[in-house]
Design a protein around this motif. Structure first.
Motif, PDB file in Angstrom:
ATOM      1  N   ASP A  88       5.551  12.788  -6.958  1.00  0.00           N
ATOM      2  CA  ASP A  88       4.129  13.112  -6.776  1.00  0.00           C
ATOM      3  C   ASP A  88       3.406  13.288  -8.112  1.00  0.00           C
ATOM      4  OD1 ASP A  88       4.578  13.053  -4.074  1.00  0.00           O
ATOM      5  OD2 ASP A  88       4.622  15.223  -3.814  1.00  0.00           O
ATOM      6  N   ARG A  96       1.182   2.087  -9.467  1.00  0.00           N
ATOM      7  CA  ARG A  96       0.694   0.934  -8.717  1.00  0.00           C
ATOM      8  C   ARG A  96       1.829   0.329  -7.902  1.00  0.00           C
ATOM      9  NH1 ARG A  96      -0.835  -2.966 -12.636  1.00  0.00           N
ATOM     10  NH2 ARG A  96       0.609  -1.733 -13.857  1.00  0.00           N
ATOM     11  N   LYS A 127       0.758  16.586  -6.138  1.00  0.00           N
ATOM     12  CA  LYS A 127      -0.404  16.530  -5.262  1.00  0.00           C
ATOM     13  C   LYS A 127      -0.064  16.997  -3.857  1.00  0.00           C
ATOM     14  CE  LYS A 127       0.292  11.670  -4.204  1.00  0.00           C
ATOM     15  NZ  LYS A 127       0.051  10.327  -4.651  1.00  0.00           N
ATOM     16  N   GLN A 129       0.839  -1.203   0.000  1.00  0.00           N
ATOM     17  CA  GLN A 129       0.000   0.000   0.000  1.00  0.00           C
ATOM     18  C   GLN A 129       0.876   1.256   0.000  1.00  0.00           C
ATOM     19  OE1 GLN A 129      -0.878   2.461   2.824  1.00  0.00           O
ATOM     20  NE2 GLN A 129      -1.520   3.415   0.904  1.00  0.00           N
ATOM     21  N   ARG A 157       1.385   8.861 -11.153  1.00  0.00           N
ATOM     22  CA  ARG A 157       0.443   7.893 -10.573  1.00  0.00           C
ATOM     23  C   ARG A 157       1.036   6.513 -10.737  1.00  0.00           C
ATOM     24  NH1 ARG A 157      -4.597  10.012  -9.594  1.00  0.00           N
ATOM     25  NH2 ARG A 157      -5.215  11.744 -10.931  1.00  0.00           N
ATOM     26  N   ALA A 165       2.330   1.884  -3.337  1.00  0.00           N
ATOM     27  CA  ALA A 165       1.357   2.251  -4.371  1.00  0.00           C
ATOM     28  C   ALA A 165       1.008   3.726  -4.327  1.00  0.00           C
ATOM     29  CB  ALA A 165       0.091   1.408  -4.231  1.00  0.00           C
ATOM     30  N   ASP A 166       0.677   4.251  -3.152  1.00  0.00           N
ATOM     31  CA  ASP A 166       0.274   5.662  -3.147  1.00  0.00           C
ATOM     32  C   ASP A 166       0.577   6.392  -1.857  1.00  0.00           C
ATOM     33  OD1 ASP A 166      -1.619   4.262  -1.777  1.00  0.00           O
ATOM     34  OD2 ASP A 166      -3.349   5.076  -2.806  1.00  0.00           O
ATOM     35  N   ARG A 209      -1.076   5.214   4.052  1.00  0.00           N
ATOM     36  CA  ARG A 209      -2.448   5.499   4.482  1.00  0.00           C
ATOM     37  C   ARG A 209      -2.637   4.979   5.907  1.00  0.00           C
ATOM     38  NH1 ARG A 209      -5.917   2.831   0.684  1.00  0.00           N
ATOM     39  NH2 ARG A 209      -4.945   3.079  -1.346  1.00  0.00           N
ATOM     40  N   HIS A 222       7.471   4.435 -11.376  1.00  0.00           N
ATOM     41  CA  HIS A 222       8.079   5.748 -11.145  1.00  0.00           C
ATOM     42  C   HIS A 222       9.214   6.013 -12.135  1.00  0.00           C
ATOM     43  CE1 HIS A 222       5.953   7.316  -7.711  1.00  0.00           C
ATOM     44  NE2 HIS A 222       6.031   6.157  -7.099  1.00  0.00           N
TER      45      HIS A 222
END
Lengths: 258, 258
Positions: free
Chosen positions: B25, B30, B247, A163, B28, A166-167, A170, B35
């Motif tokens: 940033d 997964r 972002k 996780q 996007r 991935a982004d 969180r 990257h």
């Protein structure tokens, strides 16, 4: 004149940025020129360590890491460091490829653990399941009379790492890390190490009942010390002043006894 | 397969970390492998641009930058970028040293200014006094029918840059940047550019009456676009999707009209 350190980076790329920030924060300066020179291979395309070691599929990262090491040395690196614990499984391929030293995160973290934990103590390892599977820390800990204990819920740890990759972190990743460190503390691991640079990004999330340090901080200190030691002074030369610890983003649970 | 971009960094080192964060940033993903690969020369020992261009003392940074460019290309960079506006004064030395393109921050920022400002408009430049002294943006703006206007209190700008380089942004640096952008707005500069990567670290501090963009964001976009354009597709190949804008840490005053 400071010595340049090469960073085998991109595993993951956010962790590489974090170690660069920690190195910067560890250096008191008056101007740019007082900072430590680095050459950083931010290479997110290194074959997945998880796929190679856990899934048993995918390419061997070793030859890619060896190539990166050669390129970094060609670009002027006088030592290498790799902000990825799991990738240290491939350290022999790196050492075989170049003549400069690899500042070894595993050795440094085990030395720190030995300074914190009493003989025979369990040391909690907050890491990817791949680290347990290959026994990355076990032999080195055992040589110092310590033993590695691992978080029981390996699926949760792996999901948290994926996780974060991935982004970005969180809340569920933080909850997983906190649950793992609480479970290790319940097993008697009063000393724990963060041994995954994705977890370095959420180091503040660990359960506060144990003394927890981050293997990334061990390597930051080694990089600063190496860079400041003039090559002319040699191994017995004047010791550089101990680096100030990270002033921002530091892990507030880190117990410094040095 | 993505193309690797070399970063002539360390001017200052915190700005180099910021551009790496912005590149991360802007992507996007997964997993790590999505990257953008970078090779970063974090070289805080590049001779001071301020000392060479303003004080008139100190070494010429040009040969050092040329050496860095050669090393980055040897390490696999297929294009170069330099997160320091003032150092673009030495772009000819870099271009003479290597065959790969330099993604030019000055050209990119001037193109952005031309997209935002009407013909004949003044464009406010928030930069080191060295930028005005060498006329870094003047000719390129003039070719597009625009004219550069500079913050009147140059001593305050230089002090702010030195303060940020010394120990990270303090409130007085933010006040100086806000005062400069307010003064430029009062002179009619409704479009302004942050043209110093130290000011990129405090981009949110600008006066809000003008449309202000950061030249660093222009180069981030160019890096992402270059990296994603497969070399096999060539200049007329499929255009990569426009990168998502930063972002985190994005400049909230940036006006995007693309």
């Amino acid at each position: 004149m400071m010595r340049r350190v090469g960073i085998l980076g991109g595993m993951g790329p956010q962790a590489t940025i974090l170690i660069m920030q920690k190195i910067l924060d560890a250096t008191r300066v008056r101007d740019d020129a007082d900072h430590i020179p680095l050459i950083v291979d931010q290479n997110p395309q290194v074959p997945s360590r998880i796929r190679h070691l856990i899934d048993g599929t995918g390419a061997d990262p070793g030859p890619v890491l060896a190539d990166m090491a050669r390129r970094l040395v060609a670009a002027g690196a006088e030592a290498l460091a790799m902000p990825c614990n799991t990738a240290h499984h491939y350290a022999p391929a790196i050492r075989a490829a170049v003549d400069v030293p690899l500042l070894n995160m595993v050795d440094l973290a085990v030395a720190r653990a030995a300074a914190l934990a009493g003989p025979g103590s369990p040391v909690g390892i907050l890491a990817s399941p791949a680290v347990r599977k290959v026994g990355l820390f076990d032999a080195a800990l055992s040589q110092r009379g310590l033993r590695a204990v691992y978080a029981p819920d390996e699926a949760a740890m792996l999901a948290a790492i994926r996780q974060i990759k991935a982004d970005g972190p969180r809340p569920e990743a933080r909850r997983a890390l906190r649950a793992a460190s609480a479970a290790l503390a319940a097993q008697g691991a009063t000393v724990q190490m963060i041994a995954c640079t994705e977890f370095s990004l959420i180091a503040e999330a660990v359960d506060k009942t144990a003394a927890t340090f981050d293997s990334m901080d061990c390597i930051v200190q080694a990089i600063v010390t190496f860079a400041r030691k003039s090559p002319n002074k040699g191994a017995n030369g004047h010791r550089a002043p101990a680096p100030k610890l990270a002033k921002r983003r530091s892990n507030p649970t880190m117990e410094e006894r040095r």
